[in-house]
Scaffold this motif. Structure first.
Motif, PDB file in Angstrom:
ATOM      1  N   GLN A  27      -4.597   0.662  -1.775  1.00  0.00           N
ATOM      2  CA  GLN A  27      -3.663   1.768  -1.966  1.00  0.00           C
ATOM      3  C   GLN A  27      -3.631   2.635  -0.717  1.00  0.00           C
ATOM      4  O   GLN A  27      -2.572   2.921  -0.158  1.00  0.00           O
ATOM      5  CB  GLN A  27      -4.105   2.599  -3.181  1.00  0.00           C
ATOM      6  CG  GLN A  27      -3.398   3.926  -3.338  1.00  0.00           C
ATOM      7  CD  GLN A  27      -1.945   3.763  -3.752  1.00  0.00           C
ATOM      8  OE1 GLN A  27      -1.465   2.648  -3.952  1.00  0.00           O
ATOM      9  NE2 GLN A  27      -1.227   4.858  -3.828  1.00  0.00           N
ATOM     10  N   ASP A  28      -4.813   3.036  -0.201  1.00  0.00           N
ATOM     11  CA  ASP A  28      -4.783   3.921   0.976  1.00  0.00           C
ATOM     12  C   ASP A  28      -5.436   3.277   2.198  1.00  0.00           C
ATOM     13  O   ASP A  28      -5.989   3.959   3.066  1.00  0.00           O
ATOM     14  CB  ASP A  28      -5.445   5.265   0.654  1.00  0.00           C
ATOM     15  CG  ASP A  28      -6.774   5.079  -0.076  1.00  0.00           C
ATOM     16  OD1 ASP A  28      -7.257   3.931  -0.111  1.00  0.00           O
ATOM     17  OD2 ASP A  28      -7.317   6.059  -0.606  1.00  0.00           O
ATOM     18  N   SER A  29      -5.353   1.926   2.259  1.00  0.00           N
ATOM     19  CA  SER A  29      -5.739   1.222   3.475  1.00  0.00           C
ATOM     20  C   SER A  29      -7.136   1.605   3.975  1.00  0.00           C
ATOM     21  O   SER A  29      -7.323   1.979   5.122  1.00  0.00           O
ATOM     22  CB  SER A  29      -4.694   1.562   4.561  1.00  0.00           C
ATOM     23  OG  SER A  29      -4.842   0.700   5.633  1.00  0.00           O
ATOM     24  N   ARG A  30      -8.124   1.492   3.070  1.00  0.00           N
ATOM     25  CA  ARG A  30      -9.495   1.882   3.403  1.00  0.00           C
ATOM     26  C   ARG A  30     -10.436   0.754   2.998  1.00  0.00           C
ATOM     27  O   ARG A  30     -10.114  -0.034   2.107  1.00  0.00           O
ATOM     28  CB  ARG A  30      -9.863   3.129   2.569  1.00  0.00           C
ATOM     29  CG  ARG A  30     -10.314   4.340   3.307  1.00  0.00           C
ATOM     30  CD  ARG A  30     -10.332   5.588   2.431  1.00  0.00           C
ATOM     31  NE  ARG A  30     -10.251   5.385   1.020  1.00  0.00           N
ATOM     32  CZ  ARG A  30     -11.318   5.432   0.178  1.00  0.00           C
ATOM     33  NH1 ARG A  30     -12.527   5.617   0.677  1.00  0.00           N
ATOM     34  NH2 ARG A  30     -11.156   5.274  -1.115  1.00  0.00           N
ATOM     35  N   ARG A  85     -11.430   3.927   7.866  1.00  0.00           N
ATOM     36  CA  ARG A  85     -10.348   4.822   7.421  1.00  0.00           C
ATOM     37  C   ARG A  85      -9.258   4.851   8.475  1.00  0.00           C
ATOM     38  O   ARG A  85      -9.419   4.294   9.561  1.00  0.00           O
ATOM     39  CB  ARG A  85     -10.889   6.262   7.373  1.00  0.00           C
ATOM     40  CG  ARG A  85     -11.706   6.647   6.205  1.00  0.00           C
ATOM     41  CD  ARG A  85     -11.888   8.164   6.257  1.00  0.00           C
ATOM     42  NE  ARG A  85     -13.096   8.557   5.553  1.00  0.00           N
ATOM     43  CZ  ARG A  85     -13.679   9.720   5.746  1.00  0.00           C
ATOM     44  NH1 ARG A  85     -13.210  10.559   6.650  1.00  0.00           N
ATOM     45  NH2 ARG A  85     -14.737  10.053   5.065  1.00  0.00           N
ATOM     46  N   ASP A  94      -6.386   3.655   8.842  1.00  0.00           N
ATOM     47  CA  ASP A  94      -5.809   2.401   9.322  1.00  0.00           C
ATOM     48  C   ASP A  94      -6.715   1.680  10.327  1.00  0.00           C
ATOM     49  O   ASP A  94      -6.240   1.016  11.234  1.00  0.00           O
ATOM     50  CB  ASP A  94      -4.472   2.731  10.014  1.00  0.00           C
ATOM     51  CG  ASP A  94      -3.415   1.695   9.606  1.00  0.00           C
ATOM     52  OD1 ASP A  94      -3.718   0.901   8.679  1.00  0.00           O
ATOM     53  OD2 ASP A  94      -2.354   1.654  10.213  1.00  0.00           O
ATOM     54  N   ASP A 154       0.857  -1.196   0.000  1.00  0.00           N
ATOM     55  CA  ASP A 154       0.000   0.000   0.000  1.00  0.00           C
ATOM     56  C   ASP A 154       0.889   1.240   0.000  1.00  0.00           C
ATOM     57  O   ASP A 154       2.121   1.138  -0.075  1.00  0.00           O
ATOM     58  CB  ASP A 154      -0.960  -0.018   1.207  1.00  0.00           C
ATOM     59  CG  ASP A 154      -0.217   0.074   2.537  1.00  0.00           C
ATOM     60  OD1 ASP A 154       0.978   0.456   2.525  1.00  0.00           O
ATOM     61  OD2 ASP A 154      -0.818  -0.239   3.579  1.00  0.00           O
ATOM     62  N   ALA A 155       0.266   2.409   0.113  1.00  0.00           N
ATOM     63  CA  ALA A 155       1.035   3.654  -0.018  1.00  0.00           C
ATOM     64  C   ALA A 155       2.090   3.764   1.079  1.00  0.00           C
ATOM     65  O   ALA A 155       3.131   4.370   0.900  1.00  0.00           O
ATOM     66  CB  ALA A 155       0.080   4.842   0.039  1.00  0.00           C
ATOM     67  N   GLN A 156       1.837   3.128   2.255  1.00  0.00           N
ATOM     68  CA  GLN A 156       2.828   3.212   3.350  1.00  0.00           C
ATOM     69  C   GLN A 156       3.876   2.099   3.214  1.00  0.00           C
ATOM     70  O   GLN A 156       4.724   1.936   4.096  1.00  0.00           O
ATOM     71  CB  GLN A 156       2.133   3.054   4.706  1.00  0.00           C
ATOM     72  CG  GLN A 156       1.763   4.373   5.387  1.00  0.00           C
ATOM     73  CD  GLN A 156       0.604   5.018   4.682  1.00  0.00           C
ATOM     74  OE1 GLN A 156      -0.388   4.349   4.373  1.00  0.00           O
ATOM     75  NE2 GLN A 156       0.713   6.290   4.371  1.00  0.00           N
ATOM     76  N   HIS A 172      -9.744  -0.843  -0.504  1.00  0.00           N
ATOM     77  CA  HIS A 172      -8.876   0.062  -1.273  1.00  0.00           C
ATOM     78  C   HIS A 172      -7.480  -0.090  -0.697  1.00  0.00           C
ATOM     79  O   HIS A 172      -7.134   0.556   0.291  1.00  0.00           O
ATOM     80  CB  HIS A 172      -9.378   1.498  -1.160  1.00  0.00           C
ATOM     81  CG  HIS A 172     -10.817   1.663  -1.533  1.00  0.00           C
ATOM     82  ND1 HIS A 172     -11.251   2.057  -2.785  1.00  0.00           N
ATOM     83  CD2 HIS A 172     -11.943   1.417  -0.827  1.00  0.00           C
ATOM     84  CE1 HIS A 172     -12.578   2.083  -2.810  1.00  0.00           C
ATOM     85  NE2 HIS A 172     -13.033   1.695  -1.647  1.00  0.00           N
TER      86      HIS A 172
END
Lengths: 174, 234
Positions: free
Chosen positions: B176-179, B203, B205, B91-93, B174
């Motif tokens: 990518q942004d952990s949602r 949301r 995390d 993911d993004a992180q 999602h």
């Protein structure tokens, strides 16, 4: 300041809350209901535009017991015998106290009292209605002979205040 | 018969000189021709070797790219069926995730990489250790590697590491942004009680959960409040 009749405490059992939306803030042990919020416990009900519920932090992470509920926006505390309206309301579970403030109107049967702040101690049953500091005083209208009437008769003569919104939604088990 | 007189060395050189020279020239020319032939052969051999190596490299390139996304793919008519698919990403992180399933089907001509999954599973920190790789999240799913989304359909059962559980008919992760989002009616369980709502979103995390479109909750108060109240009054 005036003494009001003992306020009916919320019943036992689970607290069912319905609203349009709910935001849960895990880290702050806080959840926020918004939009026609109705919280029902036993035969008592709290209605408001917005209600925040605070929890004790549990060990590790997560939620412990409910400690406090803060209501705002057209707040009504409704029991079988009275309806109290205010701009804001706080129900402190630990202290066993309900405080309503801002344009408070207390309706018990046909008797109506107004003030700016009502503090009800659910343990002792003592409720005090206060006027605004240096402003509006407490005012009450009593109908002594009506008190002897059967409640049903009273309701007929003095209909209860109308409470905004759709009313509470029942919680259906899993 | 008259005997020729013996020739001296010099005379013999002179006599056989041109013949010897001619023969030497001929053999020199033959030797040159042979060495040119051998050099030609050597070049041909080198060229053949180069061609073989080039071909091998091209084959590896063609096959290698396909293997990351669809191991052991078994073409069935027009669709491509993948057995024990495994898709990995971050993911993004930079938190890794692994999408697995019983099987996967990829429609030809569809969005590149879009894959329909049966009994999808996801190993991802947001879903908590309890889920791990084994928990089936739904009956079917669609994984989109470009958008990094995993759409779950039918019998969706999700849990997050902050102890929230959701049962619904459809939801989307999602990655990518952990949602996580769900726009169908949902039944949820939380550390503080139970929830029914028209939709939900997870949301931050898993630390911020939103329920929408009509919410009804049951907060269990009694035993806990009792402890709280007793402590307060003692």
């Amino acid at each position: 300041e005036a003494q009001a009749g003992a306020l009916t405490p919320p019943g036992e059992g689970p607290l069912d809350v319905s609203a349009d939306d709910l935001d849960v803030f895990d880290r702050e042990n806080r959840i926020v209901y918004s939009g026609d919020v109705n919280a029902v416990r036993g035969d008592t009900r709290l209605r408001a535009d917005r209600v925040e519920v605070f929890f004790e932090p549990a060990e590790g992470a997560g939620f412990g017991a409910v400690t406090r509920m803060e209501a705002s926006g057209d707040v009504y505390y409704v029991t079988p015998t009275e309806v109290i309206r205010g701009d804001r309301g706080v129900y402190d579970f630990v202290a066993g106290e309900i405080v309503l403030s801002g344009n408070v109107v207390l309706t018990q049967g046909c008797n109506v009292s107004t003030g700016s702040r009502l503090v009800a101690n659910l343990e002792t049953g003592v409720s005090q209605l206060a006027g605004a500091e240096g402003g509006e005083r407490v005012r009450s209208v009593f109908f002594p002979d009506r008190d002897t009437q059967a409640p049903a008769a009273q309701v007929e003569d003095c209909p209860r205040p109308e409470i905004p919104g759709e009313g509470p939604e029942p919680f259906v088990e899993g | 018969m008259k005997k020729r007189p013996a020739m001296s060395l010099a005379e013999t050189h002179i006599a056989i000189g041109p013949a010897l020279g001619e023969r030497r020239a001929q053999s020199l020319a033959a030797a040159r021709r042979r060495s040119r032939f051998v050099a030609g052969l050597r070049l041909a051999l080198l060229a053949a070797l180069a061609l073989i190596v080039l071909n091998a490299a091209v084959q590896v390139l063609i096959n290698g790219r396909g293997r990351d996304f669809a191991p052991a793919s078994v073409p069935t008519g027009e669709v491509e069926r993948i057995v024990n698919p495994r898709f990995t990403g971050r993911d993004a992180q930079g938190t890794p995730f692994v999408v697995t399933a019983d099987s996967a089907v990829r429609q030809p001509g569809g969005v590149p990489g879009l894959t329909a999954l049966e009994n999808p599973r996801l190993d991802y920190a947001l879903l908590g250790e309890a889920a791990g790789q084994s928990a089936v999240l739904a009956e079917t799913g669609i994984y989109n590697p470009q958008a990094r989304t995993l759409r779950l359909e039918t019998g969706v059962s999700l849990s997050t590491r902050s102890d929230y559980e959701f049962e619904t008919s459809s939801a989307t992760l999602h990655l990518q942004d952990s949602r996580i989002t769900g726009d169908a009616p949902v039944y949820g369980e939380a550390p503080w009680g139970a929830i029914r709502a028209g939709g939900f979103e997870v949301r931050d995390d898993g630390r911020h959960v939103i329920f929408t479109d009509g919410v009804v909750t049951r907060l269990i108060i009694d035993e806990r409040a009792g402890d709280g109240a007793e402590e307060a009054t003692e």
